[in-house]
Motif scaffolding. Structure first.
Motif, PDB file in Angstrom:
ATOM      1  N   LEU A   3       0.816  -1.208   0.000  1.00 14.83           N
ATOM      2  CA  LEU A   3       0.000   0.000   0.000  1.00 14.83           C
ATOM      3  C   LEU A   3       0.853   1.264   0.000  1.00 14.83           C
ATOM      4  O   LEU A   3       0.347   2.360  -0.248  1.00 14.83           O
ATOM      5  CB  LEU A   3      -0.938   0.000   1.216  1.00 14.83           C
ATOM      6  N   ASP A   4       2.163   1.128   0.272  1.00  9.41           N
ATOM      7  CA  ASP A   4       3.059   2.283   0.219  1.00  9.41           C
ATOM      8  C   ASP A   4       3.341   2.707  -1.219  1.00  9.41           C
ATOM      9  O   ASP A   4       3.751   3.837  -1.458  1.00  9.41           O
ATOM     10  CB  ASP A   4       4.385   1.964   0.922  1.00  9.41           C
ATOM     11  N   HIS A   5       3.146   1.795  -2.159  1.00 11.43           N
ATOM     12  CA  HIS A   5       3.387   2.111  -3.563  1.00 11.43           C
ATOM     13  C   HIS A   5       2.176   2.862  -4.116  1.00 11.43           C
ATOM     14  O   HIS A   5       1.046   2.408  -3.982  1.00 11.43           O
ATOM     15  CB  HIS A   5       3.610   0.825  -4.361  1.00 11.43           C
ATOM     16  N   PRO A   6       2.388   4.024  -4.740  1.00 13.78           N
ATOM     17  CA  PRO A   6       1.240   4.766  -5.256  1.00 13.78           C
ATOM     18  C   PRO A   6       0.565   4.040  -6.416  1.00 13.78           C
ATOM     19  O   PRO A   6       1.211   3.297  -7.159  1.00 13.78           O
ATOM     20  CB  PRO A   6       1.853   6.094  -5.720  1.00 13.78           C
ATOM     21  N   THR A   7      -0.717   4.264  -6.563  1.00 16.00           N
ATOM     22  CA  THR A   7      -1.411   3.752  -7.731  1.00 16.00           C
ATOM     23  C   THR A   7      -0.880   4.453  -8.982  1.00 16.00           C
ATOM     24  O   THR A   7      -0.207   5.486  -8.898  1.00 16.00           O
ATOM     25  CB  THR A   7      -2.915   3.999  -7.630  1.00 16.00           C
ATOM     26  N   THR A   8      -1.187   3.898 -10.140  1.00 16.88           N
ATOM     27  CA  THR A   8      -0.748   4.513 -11.394  1.00 16.88           C
ATOM     28  C   THR A   8      -1.294   5.923 -11.523  1.00 16.88           C
ATOM     29  O   THR A   8      -0.583   6.847 -11.939  1.00 16.88           O
ATOM     30  CB  THR A   8      -1.207   3.659 -12.590  1.00 16.88           C
ATOM     31  N   THR A   9      -2.548   6.099 -11.150  1.00 12.58           N
ATOM     32  CA  THR A   9      -3.166   7.429 -11.223  1.00 12.58           C
ATOM     33  C   THR A   9      -2.465   8.403 -10.294  1.00 12.58           C
ATOM     34  O   THR A   9      -2.156   9.539 -10.674  1.00 12.58           O
ATOM     35  CB  THR A   9      -4.660   7.335 -10.867  1.00 12.58           C
ATOM     36  N   ARG A  10      -2.208   7.962  -9.068  1.00 11.04           N
ATOM     37  CA  ARG A  10      -1.539   8.826  -8.097  1.00 11.04           C
ATOM     38  C   ARG A  10      -0.108   9.119  -8.521  1.00 11.04           C
ATOM     39  O   ARG A  10       0.377  10.249  -8.392  1.00 11.04           O
ATOM     40  CB  ARG A  10      -1.560   8.142  -6.723  1.00 11.04           C
ATOM     41  N   PHE A  11       0.588   8.128  -9.051  1.00  6.75           N
ATOM     42  CA  PHE A  11       1.965   8.317  -9.491  1.00  6.75           C
ATOM     43  C   PHE A  11       2.040   9.350 -10.613  1.00  6.75           C
ATOM     44  O   PHE A  11       2.921  10.210 -10.617  1.00  6.75           O
ATOM     45  CB  PHE A  11       2.544   6.982  -9.959  1.00  6.75           C
ATOM     46  N   SER A  12       1.117   9.282 -11.558  1.00  7.18           N
ATOM     47  CA  SER A  12       1.099  10.252 -12.654  1.00  7.18           C
ATOM     48  C   SER A  12       0.873  11.667 -12.124  1.00  7.18           C
ATOM     49  O   SER A  12       1.511  12.614 -12.590  1.00  7.18           O
ATOM     50  CB  SER A  12      -0.009   9.888 -13.660  1.00  7.18           C
TER      51      SER A  12
END
Length: 232
Positions: free
Chosen positions: A83-92
């Motif tokens: 859950l520490d890894h951002p989602t693709t949407t959040r990362f963008s």
């Protein structure tokens, strides 16, 4: 003659009689980047209770299990650190905001009197995900930032006022960005600074802050800033 049951046969029979079962209980949900699917998926956060089973029936508690994260698509279980890894949407969104923040910080350090610098910054920001960003918008934003931080432009070289904004935008992004991506953000800032001529001290100071926030060592920052001065 009766068949001889080997050691593996005894073990197999035992596992059919005795075993362990985990009863999972949902305690939360949300969206995450699933390492198994390789994309954004819904998840359930689960906690479990182990029980010893006899002939498939639970008989004795064996303690707690988990918590784990279960993907709603592939149903695989992962540690909660995923859950520490951002989602693709959040990362963008994080990447877009990082480029925007770096562009504004470099313009604040070097000034907005150069049309070339403003155009270079606007092109970078649009490419990062703000398609409607123009030179006038950036100039107005820089002016507002300078007034808000009380900076005296262009002789004041301190970038402490903008350092907080840079770290807030870059610190959460850096651990999830490959080295080439981190270097690319720094080079974007360097090209904006060089658009109207050689680096001035305030620009170098700002770019050094960018490099530090992106977990780039001083030697690499110096190398990249020099590389940006050489036309490709």
């Amino acid at each position: 003659m009766l068949p001889v049951r080997g050691h593996n046969g005894h073990a197999g029979a035992l596992t059919r009689i005795l075993g362990t079962r985990i009863a999972w209980t949902p305690v939360g949900d949300g969206e995450f980047f699933c390492p198994g699917c390789g994309g954004d998926r819904n998840y359930q956060r689960l906690t479990g209770r182990r029980r010893l089973t006899l002939l498939g029936l639970p008989v004795l508690p064996r303690g707690a299990s988990g918590p784990v994260v279960e993907c709603a698509a592939c149903h695989r279980h992962f540690g909660t650190d995923v859950l520490d890894h951002p989602t693709t949407t959040r990362f963008s969104a994080m990447l877009r905001d990082a480029v925007h923040t770096v562009a504004v910080a470099v313009l604040c350090a070097g000034g907005t009197s150069s049309r070339t610098a403003l155009e270079t910054a606007a092109v970078a920001v649009r490419a990062a995900g703000f398609p409607d960003c123009g030179e006038e918008q950036l100039a107005a934003l820089v002016e507002a930032v300078e007034e808000d931080t009380g900076r005296v432009h262009p002789d004041r070289s301190s970038t402490a006022g903008l350092g907080i904004e840079l770290h807030e935008a870059l610190d959460p992004l850096a651990p999830h960005l490959a080295r080439v991506g981190r270097e690319s953000i720094l080079l974007t800032g360097a090209r904006i600074a060089l658009a109207d001529g050689p680096y001035i001290p305030a620009e170098r100071e700002t770019l050094a802050t960018v490099g530090a926030a992106l977990n780039l060592c001083t030697e690499d920052v110096t190398r990249l800033l020099e590389a940006a001065r050489t036309p490709s």
